[in-house]
Design an enzyme around this catalytic site. Structure first.
Site, PDB file in Angstrom:
ATOM      1  N   LYS A  67       0.810  -1.221   0.000  1.00  0.00           N
ATOM      2  CA  LYS A  67       0.000   0.000   0.000  1.00  0.00           C
ATOM      3  C   LYS A  67       0.846   1.275   0.000  1.00  0.00           C
ATOM      4  O   LYS A  67       0.352   2.350  -0.339  1.00  0.00           O
ATOM      5  CB  LYS A  67      -0.954   0.010   1.201  1.00  0.00           C
ATOM      6  N   ASP A 103     -10.151   2.488   2.473  1.00  0.00           N
ATOM      7  CA  ASP A 103     -10.282   1.584   3.638  1.00  0.00           C
ATOM      8  C   ASP A 103     -11.012   2.256   4.802  1.00  0.00           C
ATOM      9  O   ASP A 103     -11.978   1.711   5.339  1.00  0.00           O
ATOM     10  CB  ASP A 103      -8.899   1.146   4.141  1.00  0.00           C
ATOM     11  N   GLY A 132      -1.578   1.496  13.991  1.00  0.00           N
ATOM     12  CA  GLY A 132      -0.899   1.080  12.755  1.00  0.00           C
ATOM     13  C   GLY A 132      -1.586   1.709  11.546  1.00  0.00           C
ATOM     14  O   GLY A 132      -2.335   2.688  11.669  1.00  0.00           O
ATOM     15  N   GLY A 133      -1.352   1.139  10.377  1.00  0.00           N
ATOM     16  CA  GLY A 133      -1.903   1.670   9.134  1.00  0.00           C
ATOM     17  C   GLY A 133      -3.425   1.703   9.136  1.00  0.00           C
ATOM     18  O   GLY A 133      -4.034   2.663   8.654  1.00  0.00           O
ATOM     19  N   THR A 156       2.249   1.828  22.138  1.00  0.00           N
ATOM     20  CA  THR A 156       3.274   2.872  21.926  1.00  0.00           C
ATOM     21  C   THR A 156       2.534   4.174  21.635  1.00  0.00           C
ATOM     22  O   THR A 156       2.064   4.393  20.514  1.00  0.00           O
ATOM     23  CB  THR A 156       4.158   2.494  20.718  1.00  0.00           C
ATOM     24  N   SER A 158       3.423   7.223  21.265  1.00  0.00           N
ATOM     25  CA  SER A 158       3.999   8.187  20.303  1.00  0.00           C
ATOM     26  C   SER A 158       3.427   7.967  18.903  1.00  0.00           C
ATOM     27  O   SER A 158       3.304   8.911  18.118  1.00  0.00           O
ATOM     28  CB  SER A 158       5.525   8.061  20.277  1.00  0.00           C
ATOM     29  N   ILE A 216     -11.691  -4.789  13.653  1.00  0.00           N
ATOM     30  CA  ILE A 216     -11.384  -4.947  12.220  1.00  0.00           C
ATOM     31  C   ILE A 216     -10.861  -6.339  11.892  1.00  0.00           C
ATOM     32  O   ILE A 216     -10.777  -6.717  10.740  1.00  0.00           O
ATOM     33  CB  ILE A 216     -10.408  -3.882  11.676  1.00  0.00           C
ATOM     34  N   TYR A 218     -11.085 -10.112  11.157  1.00  0.00           N
ATOM     35  CA  TYR A 218     -12.210 -10.989  10.776  1.00  0.00           C
ATOM     36  C   TYR A 218     -11.807 -12.451  10.580  1.00  0.00           C
ATOM     37  O   TYR A 218     -12.545 -13.245  10.022  1.00  0.00           O
ATOM     38  CB  TYR A 218     -12.969 -10.422   9.566  1.00  0.00           C
ATOM     39  N   GLY A 239     -15.485  -7.193  11.478  1.00  0.00           N
ATOM     40  CA  GLY A 239     -14.443  -6.567  10.665  1.00  0.00           C
ATOM     41  C   GLY A 239     -14.510  -6.775   9.168  1.00  0.00           C
ATOM     42  O   GLY A 239     -13.928  -5.988   8.421  1.00  0.00           O
TER      43      GLY A 239
HETATM   44  P1  ATR Z   1      -0.742  -2.253  10.425  1.00  0.00           P
HETATM   45  O1  ATR Z   1      -0.635  -3.497   9.610  1.00  0.00           O
HETATM   46  O2  ATR Z   1      -2.177  -1.835  10.718  1.00  0.00           O
HETATM   47  O3  ATR Z   1       0.062  -1.113   9.944  1.00  0.00           O
HETATM   48  P2  ATR Z   1       0.529  -3.645  12.689  1.00  0.00           P
HETATM   49  O4  ATR Z   1       1.991  -3.551  12.539  1.00  0.00           O
HETATM   50  O5  ATR Z   1      -0.161  -4.948  12.485  1.00  0.00           O
HETATM   51  O6  ATR Z   1      -0.157  -2.506  11.849  1.00  0.00           O
HETATM   52  O7  ATR Z   1       0.204  -3.139  14.143  1.00  0.00           O
HETATM   53  C1  ATR Z   1      -1.016  -2.511  14.431  1.00  0.00           C
HETATM   54  C2  ATR Z   1      -1.128  -2.193  15.887  1.00  0.00           C
HETATM   55  O8  ATR Z   1      -1.148  -3.393  16.647  1.00  0.00           O
HETATM   56  C3  ATR Z   1      -0.036  -1.336  16.484  1.00  0.00           C
HETATM   57  O9  ATR Z   1      -0.716  -0.263  17.069  1.00  0.00           O
HETATM   58  C4  ATR Z   1       0.604  -2.231  17.536  1.00  0.00           C
HETATM   59  O10 ATR Z   1       1.058  -1.572  18.710  1.00  0.00           O
HETATM   60  P3  ATR Z   1       2.512  -0.842  18.756  1.00  0.00           P
HETATM   61  O11 ATR Z   1       2.351   0.400  17.939  1.00  0.00           O
HETATM   62  O12 ATR Z   1       2.750  -0.576  20.166  1.00  0.00           O
HETATM   63  O13 ATR Z   1       3.480  -1.819  18.151  1.00  0.00           O
HETATM   64  C5  ATR Z   1      -0.550  -3.107  17.896  1.00  0.00           C
HETATM   65  N1  ATR Z   1      -0.140  -4.346  18.542  1.00  0.00           N
HETATM   66  C6  ATR Z   1       0.383  -5.439  17.950  1.00  0.00           C
HETATM   67  N2  ATR Z   1       0.587  -6.423  18.848  1.00  0.00           N
HETATM   68  C7  ATR Z   1       0.182  -5.939  20.059  1.00  0.00           C
HETATM   69  C8  ATR Z   1       0.088  -6.463  21.376  1.00  0.00           C
HETATM   70  N3  ATR Z   1       0.475  -7.728  21.645  1.00  0.00           N
HETATM   71  N4  ATR Z   1      -0.408  -5.665  22.348  1.00  0.00           N
HETATM   72  C9  ATR Z   1      -0.817  -4.413  22.088  1.00  0.00           C
HETATM   73  N5  ATR Z   1      -0.772  -3.855  20.860  1.00  0.00           N
HETATM   74  C10 ATR Z   1      -0.301  -4.603  19.856  1.00  0.00           C
END
Ligand code: ATR
Length: 276
Positions: A67, A103, A132-133, A156, A158, A216, A218, A239
């Site tokens: 993406k 999305d 995340g995304g 996280t 931030s 989200i 599913y 989702g």
């Molecule tokens: P995407 O594919 O949507 O970009 P991802 O890398 O799958 O994202 O992660 C999405 C979210 O899942 C992130 O906000 C991540 O938290 P961090 O930013 O702190 O890494 C969260 N996440 C993944 N595993 C987690 C867990 N075990 N506990 C809490 N949050 C989690």
């Protein structure tokens, strides 16, 4: 004119998108095809994209992990895709490839269609879990739809600050979210936690009855998160609707024709459960 649409990504063999778009073709009476174009790694991305250019496809969807990879190949991006920093839909307009992100707006539309109180009141307090995304897409989808009262929580924090930059929204920790859960009317779980595992990003013990709770994830449809939400009297939302509604928005961008998703939600549930 026969329309040609594609999906690029990896892996995509089990994608429901061809079925969704075939149904849209039938519903609109337009003629065309929507097929998979799997790209098995970054190393061959450029040459595969060139094939799509040469074939003059009318449009294509992009799913994980490309993406963002697609962005340098585009001529333009619409404002939402620009803000989200990711593209899931490309449309051939004149000679130009234009990037969109449907999305988030798709997911928000799905929520508004199911919960009319959410459609009526833009001041509902909404909590997004994860940053995340997907969270970024849904955040901008909510902003675009006019929702004003948004809070983000993530492991996280931030990453939440990065998403809300320039907007009036709040950031809290996951522990604070868990503690103050009753303050929210709508809770949207946007992380991958719970996918093919019995885990939850937060406990919902403080959930207020009748709160809208959406996940989200599913696979499975009935995540542990949604099971607990149901037990606590929440109004739950699955989702897979993100997949359905982002497709609807993409089809409408490509064809300039409205298409109805009526009844497809239930058919998708049956297909996904059949896979499990
Ligand atoms: P995407 O594919 O949507 O970009 P991802 O890398 O799958 O994202 O992660 C999405 C979210 O899942 C992130 O906000 C991540 O938290 P961090 O930013 O702190 O890494 C969260 N996440 C993944 N595993 C987690 C867990 N075990 N506990 C809490 N949050 C989690």
């Amino acid at each position: 004119m026969r329309l040609t649409f594609k999906l690029i990504g990896y892996p995509i063999k089990h994608s429901l998108s061809p079925w969704i778009h075939q149904t849209f073709f039938e519903r609109t009476g337009l003629e065309g095809s929507y097929t998979l174009h799997e790209i098995p790694g970054e190393a061959v991305f450029e040459e595969e994209i060139k094939k799509l250019r040469d074939a003059e496809v009318n449009g294509f969807n992009i799913t994980a992990p490309y993406k963002q990879t697609i962005i340098p190949y585009l001529d333009r991006m619409d404002v939402t895709a620009e803000r989200v920093g990711a593209v899931n839909t490309v449309s051939l307009e004149g000679n130009e490839w234009v990037g969109y992100n449907t999305d988030g707006i798709g997911y928000v539309q799905a929520l508004r269609d199911k919960f009319s109180d959410m459609d009526r009141n833009k001041d509902v307090s909404i909590l997004l879990l994860g940053a995340g995304g997907a969270a970024r897409g849904i955040f901008h989808g909510l902003i675009q739809a006019g929702y004003t009262n948004l809070t983000l929580a993530n492991r996280t924090t931030s990453k939440c600050e990065d998403i809300i930059l320039g907007y009036q929204s709040s950031v809290i920790t996951l522990a604070e979210a868990e503690e103050n859960l009753a303050a929210y009317d709508v809770i949207i779980q946007t992380s991958s936690v719970g996918m093919n595992e019995a885990k939850q990003i937060i406990d919902l013990k403080n959930l207020r009855k009748d709160t809208i709770v959406s996940d989200i994830v599913y696979q499975p449809l009935d995540t542990q998160f949604l099971k607990q939400a149901n037990e606590k009297g929440g109004r739950t939302h699955y989702g897979h609707t993100m997949l359905l509604y982002q497709a609807q928005k993409a089809f409408e961008i490509w064809t300039n024709q409205p298409v109805d998703v009526y009844g497809m939600d239930e058919e998708m549930i049956a297909k996904i459960k059949g896979d499990q």
